[in-house]
Motif scaffolding. Structure first.
Motif, PDB file in Angstrom:
ATOM      1  N   THR A   1      -5.466   9.737  -4.968  1.00 30.86           N
ATOM      2  CA  THR A   1      -4.043   9.761  -5.299  1.00 30.86           C
ATOM      3  C   THR A   1      -3.858  10.507  -6.624  1.00 30.86           C
TER       4      THR A   1
ATOM      5  N   PRO B   1      -4.852   4.802  -2.251  1.00 31.77           N
ATOM      6  CA  PRO B   1      -6.149   5.331  -1.817  1.00 31.77           C
ATOM      7  C   PRO B   1      -6.772   6.225  -2.880  1.00 31.77           C
ATOM      8  N   GLU B   2      -8.083   6.394  -2.786  1.00 30.47           N
ATOM      9  CA  GLU B   2      -8.782   7.302  -3.684  1.00 30.47           C
ATOM     10  C   GLU B   2      -8.227   8.718  -3.499  1.00 30.47           C
TER      11      GLU B   2
ATOM     12  N   PHE C   1      -4.906   5.343   3.855  1.00 33.14           N
ATOM     13  CA  PHE C   1      -3.973   4.222   3.779  1.00 33.14           C
ATOM     14  C   PHE C   1      -4.393   3.054   4.657  1.00 33.14           C
TER      15      PHE C   1
ATOM     16  N   VAL D   1      -1.625  -0.921  -4.011  1.00 33.38           N
ATOM     17  CA  VAL D   1      -2.950  -0.401  -3.663  1.00 33.38           C
ATOM     18  C   VAL D   1      -2.782   1.048  -3.238  1.00 33.38           C
TER      19      VAL D   1
ATOM     20  N   ALA E   1       0.863  -1.178   0.000  1.00 35.42           N
ATOM     21  CA  ALA E   1       0.000   0.000   0.000  1.00 35.42           C
ATOM     22  C   ALA E   1       0.895   1.222   0.000  1.00 35.42           C
TER      23      ALA E   1
ATOM     24  N   ILE F   1      -7.003   1.069  -6.989  1.00 37.55           N
ATOM     25  CA  ILE F   1      -7.429   2.228  -6.203  1.00 37.55           C
ATOM     26  C   ILE F   1      -8.498   1.751  -5.226  1.00 37.55           C
ATOM     27  N   HIS F   2      -8.214   1.896  -3.937  1.00 38.50           N
ATOM     28  CA  HIS F   2      -9.165   1.406  -2.928  1.00 38.50           C
ATOM     29  C   HIS F   2      -8.992   2.165  -1.625  1.00 38.50           C
TER      30      HIS F   2
ATOM     31  N   ARG G   1      -7.192  -3.658   2.089  1.00 39.20           N
ATOM     32  CA  ARG G   1      -7.309  -4.306   0.779  1.00 39.20           C
ATOM     33  C   ARG G   1      -6.053  -5.123   0.478  1.00 39.20           C
TER      34      ARG G   1
ATOM     35  N   SER H   1      -6.617   1.198   2.441  1.00 40.20           N
ATOM     36  CA  SER H   1      -5.819   0.592   1.373  1.00 40.20           C
ATOM     37  C   SER H   1      -5.072  -0.627   1.900  1.00 40.20           C
ATOM     38  N   THR H   2      -4.570  -0.520   3.130  1.00 42.54           N
ATOM     39  CA  THR H   2      -3.842  -1.640   3.733  1.00 42.54           C
ATOM     40  C   THR H   2      -4.771  -2.820   3.985  1.00 42.54           C
TER      41      THR H   2
END
Length: 400
Positions: free
Chosen positions: A103, A100-101, A125, A98, A75, A120-121, A131, A128-129
């Motif tokens: 970025t 984050p939105e 963070f 991964v 991430a 992108i998730h 995910r 994102s982590t």
């Protein structure tokens, strides 16, 4: 868990010929500015723009054949993402990042250009982590932390190994702290080669996670900092345990310190530093008396700053130096008023950059106007000279 000097030496062997040995140069300008003897290691000159290449190359070089085939995941929206993607492509290791939105697209594009799969998730963070952990479970990928990994720490330690080889007489190293991988690795290498050398960490005031942990406190972290590369809410477990006994002190810097350092690198060293990358210089500028007369090593650890942000920082530094000044003047709203004010400024060599009229402020007379005149000056003394001349000509200057 441990990382030794021997581990760092082996890491140096692995990355030799793949990761560039960056230059170390004595800076006469920064030395004159601070009173210290300043040496800079230009880690911003790596292909992806930061020291992260060292850890990424070393860690990926240690993978087993099975791990290489499965691939790695992390991430990151910054330097770790690009470094991992770049060396994944070079070493034939599939890389998933991964982000984050929100970025910036340029960071997504750069990471993808190195062959990584970008997902992108999440809004931050932590999400994102989450995910990343799902991908580790569902796709059997290997998680590679940006800092909480022995292979990463050993790789970053090659920076300190090189620094002491290139400048063996240093009295102290000033190193930014985010997750702690860089300072942990460099401290191990430097203290082994020169036990008496002092190691100083640098943290952003908004993210003092290493400092708080040392005090046994819960870190209060948050906010938008120009030093986003070290905006980490919790220092890594492995780096903290390694670095804590070796770091002599940590200097916490404000936003203005980082801005001054970025501007100083650009104007004095003619090189680009991101906010976090300029952390060592930020600490030196914040407390020059502490290091006066000493041989100081600064790790300029990254140069990936947005061009627009760099322009903002440089202009803000001009404001601090009063080389860009806005005079707010209250006057009559009649023909020729602005021309007369301009003549006063021009006769003294001031360069008018911008003029804004404000006729709607309720504390301005209906037949008057407020003028914001942005002027380029030579220095603070020149700005004060122009201000005095405007007052002598009867103009009322208002506080901004």
């Amino acid at each position: 868990m441990s990382v030794t000097f021997a581990d760092i030496e082996r890491a140096a062997g692995r990355i030799a010929g793949q990761v560039e040995k960056t230059p170390v140069r004595y800076s006469r300008g920064l030395s004159e500015l601070t009173g210290a003897e300043v040496w800079v290691k230009f880690e911003n000159l790596h292909y992806t723009g930061s020291f992260k290449e060292r850890g990424a190359c070393n860690r990926l070089s240690q993978l087993t054949e099975d791990e290489r085939r499965r691939g790695v995941v992390a991430a990151s929206a910054g330097n770790h993402a690009q470094a991992l993607a770049y060396y994944g492509k070079r070493l034939g290791v599939p890389v998933t990042i991964v982000m984050p939105e929100g970025t910036p697209f340029v960071k997504i594009q750069k990471t993808q250009s190195h062959g990584a799969r970008v997902i992108i998730h999440g809004l931050d963070f932590s999400q994102s982590t989450e995910r990343v952990m799902e991908l580790v479970r569902d796709e059997n990928l290997l998680f590679v932390s940006a800092f909480d990994d022995e292979g990463i720490v050993a790789g970053q330690g090659t920076c300190g190994l090189e620094f002491l080889d290139q400048a063996p007489d240093l009295d102290a190293l000033l190193i930014p702290i985010g997750g702690g991988g860089l300072i942990a690795g460099c401290a191990i290498a430097a203290k082994h080669l020169k036990p008496g050398i002092e190691i100083y960490g640098v943290e952003a005031a908004m993210y003092p996670s290493f400092t708080a942990r040392r005090k046994g406190e819960t870190p209060r972290c948050g906010g938008q900092t120009i030093a986003e590369g070290i905006a980490i809410k919790a220092v890594g477990e492995i780096p903290f345990k390694l670095a804590d006994p070796l770091v002599d002190d940590v200097i916490v810097c404000d936003e203005a310190d980082f801005e001054r350092a970025v501007a100083a690198y650009a104007t004095i060293e003619k090189t680009v530093a991101e906010g976090a990358g300029a952390g060592g210089l930020a600490a030196l500028l914040r407390d020059p008396a502490r290091f006066r007369g000493k041989k100081i090593g600064l790790v300029l650890c990254g140069g990936n700053i947005d061009a627009r942000m760099l322009a903002v920082v440089l202009n803000r530094e001009l404001v601090r130096q009063k080389r860009l000044v806005v005079f707010r003047i209250l006057g009559d709203d009649r023909p020729g008023m602005l021309a007369k004010m301009s003549q006063v400024i021009g006769d003294l060599g001031g360069n008018i950059i911008e003029v804004i009229h404000n006729r709607l402020a309720l504390d301005v007379p209906a037949k008057g106007a407020e003028f914001d005149i942005m002027v380029e000056t030579r220095d603070a003394g020149h700005a004060e000279q122009i201000e005095a001349a405007l007052k002598e000509h009867g103009y009322v200057l208002r506080p901004r």
